[in-house]
Every structure is written in structure tokens, then in C-alpha cells.
Design an enzyme around this catalytic site. Structure first.
Site, PDB file in Angstrom:
ATOM      1  N   ASP A  32      -9.381   3.723  15.208  1.00  0.00           N
ATOM      2  CA  ASP A  32      -9.639   3.109  13.895  1.00  0.00           C
ATOM      3  C   ASP A  32     -10.187   1.694  14.052  1.00  0.00           C
ATOM      4  O   ASP A  32      -9.822   0.788  13.309  1.00  0.00           O
ATOM      5  CB  ASP A  32      -8.354   3.099  13.066  1.00  0.00           C
ATOM      6  CG  ASP A  32      -8.620   2.836  11.574  1.00  0.00           C
ATOM      7  OD1 ASP A  32      -9.794   2.892  11.168  1.00  0.00           O
ATOM      8  OD2 ASP A  32      -7.665   2.565  10.836  1.00  0.00           O
TER       9      ASP A  32
ATOM     10  N   PHE B  37       2.031   2.830   2.455  1.00  0.00           N
ATOM     11  CA  PHE B  37       3.064   2.816   3.492  1.00  0.00           C
ATOM     12  C   PHE B  37       4.253   1.953   3.121  1.00  0.00           C
ATOM     13  O   PHE B  37       5.356   2.151   3.608  1.00  0.00           O
ATOM     14  CB  PHE B  37       2.463   2.308   4.809  1.00  0.00           C
ATOM     15  CG  PHE B  37       1.938   0.917   4.708  1.00  0.00           C
ATOM     16  CD1 PHE B  37       2.760  -0.175   4.941  1.00  0.00           C
ATOM     17  CD2 PHE B  37       0.616   0.680   4.361  1.00  0.00           C
ATOM     18  CE1 PHE B  37       2.276  -1.457   4.839  1.00  0.00           C
ATOM     19  CE2 PHE B  37       0.127  -0.607   4.253  1.00  0.00           C
ATOM     20  CZ  PHE B  37       0.963  -1.676   4.498  1.00  0.00           C
ATOM     21  N   GLY B  38       4.058   0.940   2.268  1.00  0.00           N
ATOM     22  CA  GLY B  38       5.139   0.023   1.952  1.00  0.00           C
ATOM     23  C   GLY B  38       4.606  -1.342   1.576  1.00  0.00           C
ATOM     24  O   GLY B  38       3.523  -1.461   1.010  1.00  0.00           O
ATOM     25  N   THR B  39       5.368  -2.383   1.923  1.00  0.00           N
ATOM     26  CA  THR B  39       5.040  -3.746   1.504  1.00  0.00           C
ATOM     27  C   THR B  39       4.940  -4.669   2.711  1.00  0.00           C
ATOM     28  O   THR B  39       5.686  -4.531   3.676  1.00  0.00           O
ATOM     29  CB  THR B  39       6.120  -4.288   0.550  1.00  0.00           C
ATOM     30  OG1 THR B  39       6.314  -3.348  -0.509  1.00  0.00           O
ATOM     31  CG2 THR B  39       5.724  -5.625  -0.028  1.00  0.00           C
ATOM     32  N   VAL B  40       4.007  -5.627   2.646  1.00  0.00           N
ATOM     33  CA  VAL B  40       3.862  -6.650   3.682  1.00  0.00           C
ATOM     34  C   VAL B  40       4.266  -7.998   3.088  1.00  0.00           C
ATOM     35  O   VAL B  40       3.795  -8.382   2.017  1.00  0.00           O
ATOM     36  CB  VAL B  40       2.422  -6.721   4.220  1.00  0.00           C
ATOM     37  CG1 VAL B  40       2.291  -7.849   5.238  1.00  0.00           C
ATOM     38  CG2 VAL B  40       2.025  -5.398   4.854  1.00  0.00           C
TER      39      VAL B  40
ATOM     40  N   LYS C  43       6.319  -6.108   7.895  1.00  0.00           N
ATOM     41  CA  LYS C  43       5.821  -4.857   7.314  1.00  0.00           C
ATOM     42  C   LYS C  43       7.005  -3.926   7.097  1.00  0.00           C
ATOM     43  O   LYS C  43       7.654  -3.498   8.048  1.00  0.00           O
ATOM     44  CB  LYS C  43       4.799  -4.222   8.257  1.00  0.00           C
ATOM     45  CG  LYS C  43       4.259  -2.887   7.792  1.00  0.00           C
ATOM     46  CD  LYS C  43       3.229  -2.392   8.812  1.00  0.00           C
ATOM     47  CE  LYS C  43       2.667  -1.054   8.409  1.00  0.00           C
ATOM     48  NZ  LYS C  43       1.648  -0.581   9.368  1.00  0.00           N
TER      49      LYS C  43
ATOM     50  N   GLY D 187       0.844  -1.185   0.000  1.00  0.00           N
ATOM     51  CA  GLY D 187       0.000   0.000   0.000  1.00  0.00           C
ATOM     52  C   GLY D 187       0.874   1.227   0.000  1.00  0.00           C
ATOM     53  O   GLY D 187       2.065   1.171  -0.323  1.00  0.00           O
TER      54      GLY D 187
END
EC number: 2.7.10.1
Length: 540
Positions: free
Chosen positions: A257, A143-146, A165, A141
Site C-alpha cells: 500500500d 477502524f476506530g479513532t486516532v 490509534k 475512520g
């Protein structure tokens, strides 16, 4: 002839002689007897007398002695008081000089202001990049990669499935701060129903290592298995989410959230709250958090949070009510068809989410209480635990689901996710993160026993599974021995016979490393950080 007053020899006198000069220059003192005749006082009575003998002599006055004693005592008190005053003054001067010297020796002396808050003794594990390996990309996404991966602790012969993450390259300082804040919150929690951080790797791109949750997020799980989810499971999940949120409230944490997409499924009987990207730690005396900006999930937020950006534990209760509504509608979208920008006006007019078809009025009234405009009128999480625990003891009374008694979910050991992982790696020493962090008795002496829950009942082959929910967190739970619902609020649900059905992983996508750039971004996660793109569910 009789004298009118007193008789002194041949003379009549008005008073007997008192101190009259007589023969040989001596003073004469006389007293009057009963016959009014003046008689000589005893020679030793030098100041007159009142009768014969020494007994008639008057006693000496004590007034001078008393006066002298009083004056002497006062003088002593004055001297002692002056001494004490001089001693205290000298002591004050010495202390003042000492303090001045200390201030001169130090550049800055901060005054003590105790907060009364207990120290945070959570342990943060720093991992080396050589301790874990990335196996497959699960998703990515803004933010980065999982990644799906394996953690092999240095010096130990165990392998632990994990989610990694990783922030993207050239991440802004603000994004780094956000992920470290998230790491702080996740490392500070320790509860069976809240995901905890396993470790952090401080490479050029920060990496968070969390527990791998084989069933993915609860939102996609209930959508995929809505035909097999009975009332018992739904009410149990409500209890567990409330317990996790109550724990966060006790630790002065506001989640901000909470939603079904941010609850992960470890087993069908065990769920955990995750995604602390927006969570905030309140101080001991703080009751609310005022947000300055950033992307927020409008349709899950309390009215005061939308209008004034005020977040409290009671605003989390509102989000909990929306989450329960998601469960009871098997993953429906709240306020579907209403733009997020219009939600505040809709709520101000008194409109709320409708009653789900399977819910009795008892369950729906709990949701309505969570959506009261007055935050203080909403129930506390401890009250929600009690309410749903009572309902979980008699599920069919509160949730009406056709064929409820015949519904069951696959066994945790049939997880397609772990089976795929084992086909690719040598899983001889694999253990679950729960068992590694809180091992049961005999864990190190009996490897085969300790690994049985993870490796047993794996017979079917696996295929890649599609998902639309990207993992943002894993967890560090307290071990629960395979976790079965607690007897005080759960009537145990067990399959009548072993099931070979494979659960599709609802939170991860298997993607080749060369295809990352072509992966569509998950709309529910893409705006969790300030660097994200626009999304109608997360608005500024």
C-alpha cells in the site's frame, strides 16, 4: 666297456639308487658325480641328495607352513568381523529401544525442519493505560479513532508526544487480528525512513502508540506547499522512500500500500514510510504473497496484483513509481477520471501515467521502468536509490521548476502542531520519541540540551488546521540528530533566514470529543480494513 648311463660299483645302471633298502635295513641314497659314477649321499641326507656333504641335501618344503598361516589369518578376520557385526547390531537395538521409549514418554515429537531464517529479536513494549493520556481527537475512520496524546513512561520524568490509534468498540476478531498483524510489522522494523511502533496497550479496545509526526502525510504536505517545494526536496524524498522500501525488502516484507498518503513528514528533510495495515511478512523461501480478498488501492497496484492478487517486492516497485509521480505532480490523483474498475483494462492496453511537466525524460524513464508489465524487468529498490541519489547531487538538471533556486520550506521548529500541543499541556519535560528511544550523549545529564530541538523557535500563536488525511501510524525511528540530508546524495538546502511561517498539519483534524460522530470519513483511509465502507480507490 663303457656304461651308457651311470656306474654303480661293477654295474651299469640307468639311475643311481634312491632310497634302496641296504644293509641293516637302511635306505641307500646316491647321486651321480661329474663322471656319471654313483656316490653315497651324506648319512644325514634322508631324502636323497644332489651333491657331496650336507650341502647336497635338499631343503624341506615350506608349503604346509604357508598354508597353515593363511588359514589361521582368515579365521582371525572372520572372528573379528563377527565381533564387530554383533557390536553394531547390539548398538542399533539399544538406540531403537531408546527412541521407542522417548516416543512413548511424549505425546508428540515434531521433526526438526530448520528454515535458515534469522530469529526476529524485535522488542514489543506493552504500555499501561495510565502511562499515556489522550489530548485531542485527530480523526477517525472505519477502524476506530486516532488521538493526539502524551506518553509519560512509568518512573521517568519525560513527556513524549504520540499518536494513539484506538480500535472502535465491538470490533470483530478479524479487525483485532489485522491491527495486531500491523503491530507485529511495525515493531519489527528499525530504519530512519520507516515508522516503527512505540508500544501497544491491550485494553478492551486495542491501542497502538506511535510517534507523532508534526507535518502529517506527504501527500497533503506537497499540495499545501507546492509553491515552495524545489527540486532538491523532491529528489531527496524519492531517495528516502526508496531507502525505506529497500530496507523492507531486505527484511522480506511486502508493503502492498505504498503511496504518498502513506508517507509521513517528520521534517521537510526527513520522511518515513507508514501504514502497514496491508503489509505482509514473507518467509525465508517465499518470493510472493497471494492475497485472498479485502480492500486494495487499485490505482497504485501492479498489473499482476490487480489481475491475480500476486504481491512481490517488484509489485511494490510499481507502487513506488506511482508515488514518485504523485510527488512530481505535487499531489495529483493518478488516473484521475478513470474508474478503478477499468484500470486493469487500461494498463493491459499499454497506457501509463503521463510525464509530469517538471520532469526531464531521465526521471520519467525511471517511472516507466517501474511500470513494466514484466515484474522482473522493473528496477530493484537498491538501483532506484542509486539513480535518485545521483540526480539529487544535481537537481536542476533533472527537474525543471521555475524559481527553483529561491524555494525553501519552513524550519521544523516552526511546527504549528507542536505549538498547539504545548499551549495545552505542561511541556517542561517534553522530548521527541527519537531522542527518548536513542538518546544522544549527555541526554540524561543535560535535560535542557536534550529538549532544545523540540521547544526552540516557538513564538507564533496557533489556530486549528483542517486536513483530509487521517493518521494511521506513527513511528519509532532511529535518531538522526535533527536529520539533515546525507551529504552523499544531498546538496544541503537551508533557508536564507529564519521563517515564521506556520505549517498547517496535513494529516490531522482537531475535533471535539463530542463531535466524533459528525466527522466525515477520509476516503483514502476508510477502506483499509475489511470492516470499511466502499471507496473507489480501494476495491474488493
Amino acid at each position: 666297456m663303457k656304461c651308457a648311463h651311470f656306474i654303480d660299483g661293477p654295474h651299469c645302471v640307468k639311475a643311481c639308487p634312491a632310497g634302496v633298502l641296504g644293509e641293516n635295513d637302511t635306505l641307500v641314497w646316491k647321486y651321480a658325480d661329474a663322471n656319471a659314477v654313483c656316490q653315497l649321499c651324506h648319512p644325514n641326507c634322508t631324502r636323497g641328495c644332489k651333491g657331496p656333504g650336507l650341502e647336497g641335501c635338499p631343503n624341506g618344503s615350506k608349503t604346509p607352513s604357508i598354508a597353515a598361516g593363511v588359514v589361521g589369518g582368515l579365521l582371525c578376520l572372520v572372528v573379528v568381523g563377527l565381533g564387530i557385526g554383533l557390536y553394531l547390531r547390539r548398538r542399533h537395538i539399544v538406540r531403537k529401544r531408546t527412541l521407542r521409549r522417548l516416543l512413548q514418554e511424549r505425546e508428540l515429537v515434531e521433526p526438526l525442519t530448520p528454515s535458515g531464517e534469522a530469529p526476529n529479536q524485535a522488542h514489543l513494549r506493552i504500555l499501561k493505560e495510565t502511562e499515556f493520556k489522550k489530548v485531542k481527537v485527530l480523526g477517525f475512520g472505519a477502524f476506530g479513532t486516532v488521538y493526539k496524546g502524551l506518553w509519560i513512561p512509568e518512573g521517568e520524568k519525560v513527556t513524549i508526544p504520540v499518536a494513539i490509534k484506538e480500535l472502535r468498540e465491538a470490533t470483530s476478531p478479524k479487525a483485532n487480528k489485522e491491527i495486531l498483524d500491523e503491530a507485529y510489522v511495525m515493531a519489527s522494523v528499525d530504519n530512519p525512513h520507516v515508522c516503527r511502533l512505540l508500544g501497544i496497550c491491550l485494553t478492551s479496545t486495542v491501542q497502538l502508540i506511535t510517534q507523532l509526526m508534526p507535518y502529517g502525510c506527504l501527500l497533503d504536505y506537497i499540495r499545501e506547499h507546492k509553491d515552495n517545494i524545489g527540486s532538491q526536496y523532491l529528489l531527496n524524498w524519492c531517495v528516502q522512500i526508496a531507502k525505506g522500501m529497500n530496507y523492507l525488502e531486505e527484511r522480506h516484507m511486502v508493503h502492498r500500500d505504498l503511496a504518498a498518503r502513506n508517507v509521513l513528514v517528520k521534517t521537510p528533510q526527513h520522511v518515513k514510510i507508514t501504514d502497514f495495515g496491508l503489509a505482509k511478512q514473507l518467509g525465508a523461501d517465499e518470493k510472493e504473497y497471494h492475497a485472498e480478498g479485502g480492500k486494495v488501492p487499485i490505482k497504485w497496484m501492479a498489473l499482476e496484483s490487480i489481475l491475480h492478487r500476486i504481491y512481490t517486492h517488484q509489485s511494490d516497485v510499481w507502487s513506488y513509481g506511482v508515488t514518485v509521480w504523485e510527488l512530481m505532480t505535487f499531489g495529483s490523483k493518478p488516473y484521475d477520471g478513470i474508474p478503478a474498475s477499468e484500470i486493469s483494462s487500461v494498463l493491459e492496453k499499454g497506457e501509463r501515467l503521463p510525464q509530469p511537466p517538471i520532469c526531464t525524460i531521465d526521471v520519467y524513464m525511471i517511472m516507466v521502468k517501474c511500470w513494466m508489465s514484466d515484474a522482473d524487468s522493473r528496477p530493484k529498490f537498491r538501483e532506484l536509490i542509486a539513480e535518485f541519489s545521483k540526480m539529487a547531487r544535481d537537481p536542476p538538471r533533472y527537474l525543471v521548476i521555475q524559481g527553483d533556486e529561491r524555494m525553501h520550506l519552513p524550519s521544523p521548529t516552526d511546527s504549528k502542531f507542536y505549538r498547539t500541543l504545548m499551549e495545552e499541556e505542561d511541556m517542561e519535560d517534553i522530548v521527541d520519541a527519537d531522542e527518548y528511544l536513542v538518546p544522544h550523549q549527555g541526554f540524561f545529564n543535560s535535560p535542557s540540551t536534550s529538549r532544545t530541538p523540540l521547544l526552540s523557535s516557538l513564538s507564533a500563536t496557533s489556530n486549528n488546521s483542517a486536513t483530509n488525511c487521517i493518521d494511521r501510524n506513527g513511528g519509532h525511528p532511529v535518531r538522526e540528530d535533527g536529520f539533515l540530508p546525507a551529504p552523499e546524495y544531498v546538496n544541503q538546502l537551508m533557508p536564507k533566514k529564519p521563517s515564521t511561517a506556520m505549517v498547517q498539519n496535513q494529516i490531522y483534524n482537531y475535533i471535539s470529543l463530542t463531535a466524533i460522530s459528525k466527522l466525515p470519513i477520509d476516503s483514502r483511509y476508510q477502506n483499509s480494513h475489511s470492516t470499511a465502507v466502499d471507496n473507489p480507490e480501494y476495491l474488493e
